[in-house]
Design an enzyme around this catalytic site. Structure first.
Site, PDB file in Angstrom:
ATOM      1  N   ARG A  53       0.862  -1.180   0.000  1.00 28.04           N
ATOM      2  CA  ARG A  53       0.000   0.000   0.000  1.00 28.04           C
ATOM      3  C   ARG A  53       0.899   1.232   0.000  1.00 28.04           C
ATOM      4  O   ARG A  53       2.108   1.114   0.104  1.00 28.04           O
ATOM      5  CB  ARG A  53      -0.939  -0.037   1.219  1.00 28.04           C
ATOM      6  CG  ARG A  53      -0.209  -0.514   2.472  1.00 28.04           C
ATOM      7  CD  ARG A  53      -0.643   0.146   3.684  1.00 28.04           C
ATOM      8  NE  ARG A  53      -0.504   1.568   3.615  1.00 28.04           N
ATOM      9  CZ  ARG A  53       0.645   2.227   3.801  1.00 28.04           C
ATOM     10  NH1 ARG A  53       1.780   1.581   4.063  1.00 28.04           N
ATOM     11  NH2 ARG A  53       0.684   3.532   3.723  1.00 28.04           N
ATOM     12  N   GLY A  54       0.260   2.401  -0.098  1.00 25.17           N
ATOM     13  CA  GLY A  54       1.046   3.628  -0.235  1.00 25.17           C
ATOM     14  C   GLY A  54       1.242   3.878  -1.721  1.00 25.17           C
ATOM     15  O   GLY A  54       1.580   2.955  -2.484  1.00 25.17           O
ATOM     16  N   ALA A  55       1.049   5.148  -2.124  1.00 23.00           N
ATOM     17  CA  ALA A  55       0.992   5.450  -3.562  1.00 23.00           C
ATOM     18  C   ALA A  55       2.215   4.947  -4.342  1.00 23.00           C
ATOM     19  O   ALA A  55       2.073   4.258  -5.361  1.00 23.00           O
ATOM     20  CB  ALA A  55       0.773   6.947  -3.754  1.00 23.00           C
ATOM     21  N   ARG A  90      -6.981  -0.289  -7.293  1.00 22.46           N
ATOM     22  CA  ARG A  90      -7.255   0.819  -6.346  1.00 22.46           C
ATOM     23  C   ARG A  90      -7.330   2.118  -7.166  1.00 22.46           C
ATOM     24  O   ARG A  90      -6.441   2.390  -7.966  1.00 22.46           O
ATOM     25  CB  ARG A  90      -6.176   0.906  -5.265  1.00 22.46           C
ATOM     26  CG  ARG A  90      -6.161  -0.319  -4.340  1.00 22.46           C
ATOM     27  CD  ARG A  90      -5.351  -0.055  -3.092  1.00 22.46           C
ATOM     28  NE  ARG A  90      -6.040   0.857  -2.188  1.00 22.46           N
ATOM     29  CZ  ARG A  90      -5.462   1.396  -1.111  1.00 22.46           C
ATOM     30  NH1 ARG A  90      -4.204   1.133  -0.829  1.00 22.46           N
ATOM     31  NH2 ARG A  90      -6.144   2.205  -0.322  1.00 22.46           N
ATOM     32  N   GLN A 202      -2.948   2.619   9.701  1.00 27.17           N
ATOM     33  CA  GLN A 202      -1.602   2.639   9.092  1.00 27.17           C
ATOM     34  C   GLN A 202      -0.609   3.408   9.954  1.00 27.17           C
ATOM     35  O   GLN A 202       0.586   3.131   9.922  1.00 27.17           O
ATOM     36  CB  GLN A 202      -1.649   3.271   7.695  1.00 27.17           C
ATOM     37  CG  GLN A 202      -2.326   2.421   6.647  1.00 27.17           C
ATOM     38  CD  GLN A 202      -3.775   2.800   6.479  1.00 27.17           C
ATOM     39  OE1 GLN A 202      -4.428   3.196   7.444  1.00 27.17           O
ATOM     40  NE2 GLN A 202      -4.297   2.673   5.280  1.00 27.17           N
ATOM     41  N   ASP A 243      -1.687  10.879  -2.300  1.00 30.36           N
ATOM     42  CA  ASP A 243      -2.010   9.820  -3.264  1.00 30.36           C
ATOM     43  C   ASP A 243      -2.270  10.358  -4.661  1.00 30.36           C
ATOM     44  O   ASP A 243      -2.108   9.648  -5.651  1.00 30.36           O
ATOM     45  CB  ASP A 243      -3.226   9.023  -2.788  1.00 30.36           C
ATOM     46  CG  ASP A 243      -2.827   8.118  -1.638  1.00 30.36           C
ATOM     47  OD1 ASP A 243      -2.766   8.600  -0.498  1.00 30.36           O
ATOM     48  OD2 ASP A 243      -2.512   6.944  -1.909  1.00 30.36           O
ATOM     49  N   ASN A 253      -5.301  12.460   0.078  1.00 31.61           N
ATOM     50  CA  ASN A 253      -4.474  11.621   0.948  1.00 31.61           C
ATOM     51  C   ASN A 253      -5.424  10.877   1.875  1.00 31.61           C
ATOM     52  O   ASN A 253      -6.650  11.042   1.805  1.00 31.61           O
ATOM     53  CB  ASN A 253      -3.462  12.483   1.718  1.00 31.61           C
ATOM     54  CG  ASN A 253      -2.423  11.628   2.433  1.00 31.61           C
ATOM     55  OD1 ASN A 253      -1.844  10.717   1.840  1.00 31.61           O
ATOM     56  ND2 ASN A 253      -2.185  11.878   3.711  1.00 31.61           N
ATOM     57  N   LYS A 254      -4.858  10.059   2.734  1.00 27.39           N
ATOM     58  CA  LYS A 254      -5.661   9.203   3.608  1.00 27.39           C
ATOM     59  C   LYS A 254      -6.758   9.988   4.315  1.00 27.39           C
ATOM     60  O   LYS A 254      -6.535  11.108   4.762  1.00 27.39           O
ATOM     61  CB  LYS A 254      -4.717   8.541   4.619  1.00 27.39           C
ATOM     62  CG  LYS A 254      -5.362   7.578   5.598  1.00 27.39           C
ATOM     63  CD  LYS A 254      -6.230   6.525   4.962  1.00 27.39           C
ATOM     64  CE  LYS A 254      -5.514   5.696   3.912  1.00 27.39           C
ATOM     65  NZ  LYS A 254      -6.457   4.873   3.109  1.00 27.39           N
TER      66      LYS A 254
HETATM   67  O1  MRU Z   1      -4.667   3.330   1.781  1.00 28.32           O
HETATM   68  P1  MRU Z   1      -3.172   3.496   1.822  1.00 28.32           P
HETATM   69  O2  MRU Z   1      -2.544   2.927   3.039  1.00 28.32           O
HETATM   70  O3  MRU Z   1      -2.526   3.019   0.546  1.00 28.32           O
HETATM   71  O4  MRU Z   1      -2.969   5.075   1.878  1.00 28.32           O
HETATM   72  C1  MRU Z   1      -1.673   5.588   1.962  1.00 28.32           C
HETATM   73  C2  MRU Z   1      -1.642   7.046   2.104  1.00 28.32           C
HETATM   74  O5  MRU Z   1      -2.653   7.704   2.160  1.00 28.32           O
HETATM   75  C3  MRU Z   1      -0.291   7.685   2.084  1.00 28.32           C
HETATM   76  O6  MRU Z   1      -0.285   8.832   2.872  1.00 28.32           O
HETATM   77  C4  MRU Z   1       0.064   8.061   0.641  1.00 28.32           C
HETATM   78  O7  MRU Z   1      -0.078   6.975  -0.202  1.00 28.32           O
HETATM   79  C5  MRU Z   1       1.434   8.602   0.545  1.00 28.32           C
HETATM   80  S1  MRU Z   1       2.648   7.321   0.574  1.00 28.32           S
HETATM   81  C6  MRU Z   1       4.172   8.020   0.375  1.00 28.32           C
END
Ligand code: MRU
Length: 371
Positions: A53-55, A90, A202, A243, A253-254
């Site tokens: 996970r994470g962009a 996603r 997270q 993201d 973002n989250k």
């Molecule tokens: O749903 P996730 O855990 O993939 O979401 C991640 C985030 O929102 C992060 O802040 C974002 O991807 C930045 S990662 C460098």
């Protein structure tokens, strides 16, 4: 864990370059488990279920997913099938689309027999670029922490972060955490407030895990605490990831990031977003209207996992049986609440002119998402 540590690479080739190994983040913080992905379907499943996970890491996994697909079927139809399968895993992080576009751009002109090797090499390059980008984000963001340290005059700089924009969301370093790791390594006293980040936690599970391993002082807080801390002068700066960022500077973002930005704005606390340029969607303007926001299974809200007294992992329900739950995974923070962006090319204003000052090659309208 050291600053750039191959042992903590979140994704890498294995089995003689025929498969890919990931850290399964659904097992964190309880166990550090590595898993091997051998097929397109396994790569897609890892993204959907958030083993990765994470962009940036979603983008990297998609790139390797295309490569794994080329092992089984490297025809034109196989390439298109891989892209279609991974594209719907996603919706919010634009790095996914950017990585898929890049892989197709590189592979489509090649003979099918050359595609698997080329795909593994290209996915590897994408990962190396992400590591270098994150390192540069760290160098540029370090100045912000140094400035806060001067204002603190020896007391620890208090940084608030949301979700996990750390090395586990990338290949190494992280985006929001890269300046923190560099500042910590240089002996700048600092402390990180880690938002738990419901519903998937997270922050509590992953950011706390990686900061703890790096020896960075931190405290996990409930998601609703940040505003209170800001009112009492306990936060010097907020530093979060992204993201998808529109060309005018709106940031997805989250979920919950927007509320932190509002609280920061109200209290005059600088609110910075760390982002690689691969997270900018140059085709979009208005983030609230245009960025697709993922909605996930309500079970992520109604149930929670943890370690019991028996040392085993249990999942329990925390909502009355039958109560419906709605689970939006991201929100959009309008650019006007953001103090600045920390990118691989420097720090800029959260605006179209700020972004274009650093990335003038995107001055033309309507280009494809960078990646
Ligand atoms: O749903 P996730 O855990 O993939 O979401 C991640 C985030 O929102 C992060 O802040 C974002 O991807 C930045 S990662 C460098």
């Amino acid at each position: 864990m050291t600053l750039a540590d191959p042992a903590w690479r979140t994704i890498r080739p294995t089995e003689g370059g025929l498969a890919v190994e990931i850290i399964d983040q659904t097992e964190l913080p309880f166990r550090l488990v590595r898993r091997v992905l051998r097929t397109l379907e396994q790569a897609a499943e890892a993204i959907v279920t958030m083993r990765v996970r994470g962009a940036p890491l979603i983008g990297a996994t998609a790139a390797y997913g295309v490569a794994l697909a080329m092992r089984e079927d490297s025809s034109d139809a196989g390439l298109q099938r891989a892209r279609a399968c991974l594209a719907q895993t996603r919706p919010t992080a634009v790095n996914l689309q950017g990585a898929l576009d890049r892989m197709v751009r590189v592979l489509a002109p090649l003979a099918p027999s050359a595609r698997f090797d080329a795909a593994m090499a290209e996915a590897g390059r994408l990962c190396e670029e992400d590591v270098a980008i994150c390192r540069r984000i760290g160098e540029h963001g370090l100045g912000l922490i140094e400035a806060a340290a001067r204002r603190r005059a020896g007391a620890p700089v208090q940084i608030l972060t949301h979700c996990n924009a750390g090395r586990l969301a990338c290949i190494d370093w992280g985006t929001a955490t890269a300046p923190i790791y560099l500042a910590h390594a240089r002996g700048i006293p600092l402390h990180v407030w880690v938002d738990e980040t419901r519903p998937r936690n997270q922050g509590a599970a992953i950011t706390a895990f990686e900061l703890g391993h790096a020896g960075v002082p931190h405290t996990v807080i409930a998601d609703n605490v940040g505003g209170h801390l800001m009112q009492h002068g306990e936060v010097d700066l907020c530093l979060v990831g992204a993201d998808r960022v529109t060309r005018r500077g709106d940031v997805a973002n989250k979920i919950g990031t927007y509320l932190k930005a509002l609280a920061a704005f109200d209290n005059g606390v600088p609110f910075y977003v760390a982002l690689p340029s691969t997270t900018v969607d140059w085709t979009l303007e208005d983030g609230v209207r245009e960025i697709p926001i993922e909605r996930r299974d309500g079970a992520e809200l109604t149930h929670i996992r943890g370690v019991g007294a028996d040392g085993r992992i249990h999942e329990v329900r925390i909502v009355p049986e039958g109560s419906p739950a709605a689970n939006w995974a991201f929100d959009v923070t309008p650019a006007r609440y953001i103090t600045g962006f920390v990118t691989e090319r420097g720090v800029c204003e959260a605006s179209e002119s700020g972004l274009l000052r650093l990335f003038p090659e995107h001055a033309g309208r309507g280009g494809a998402a960078s990646g």
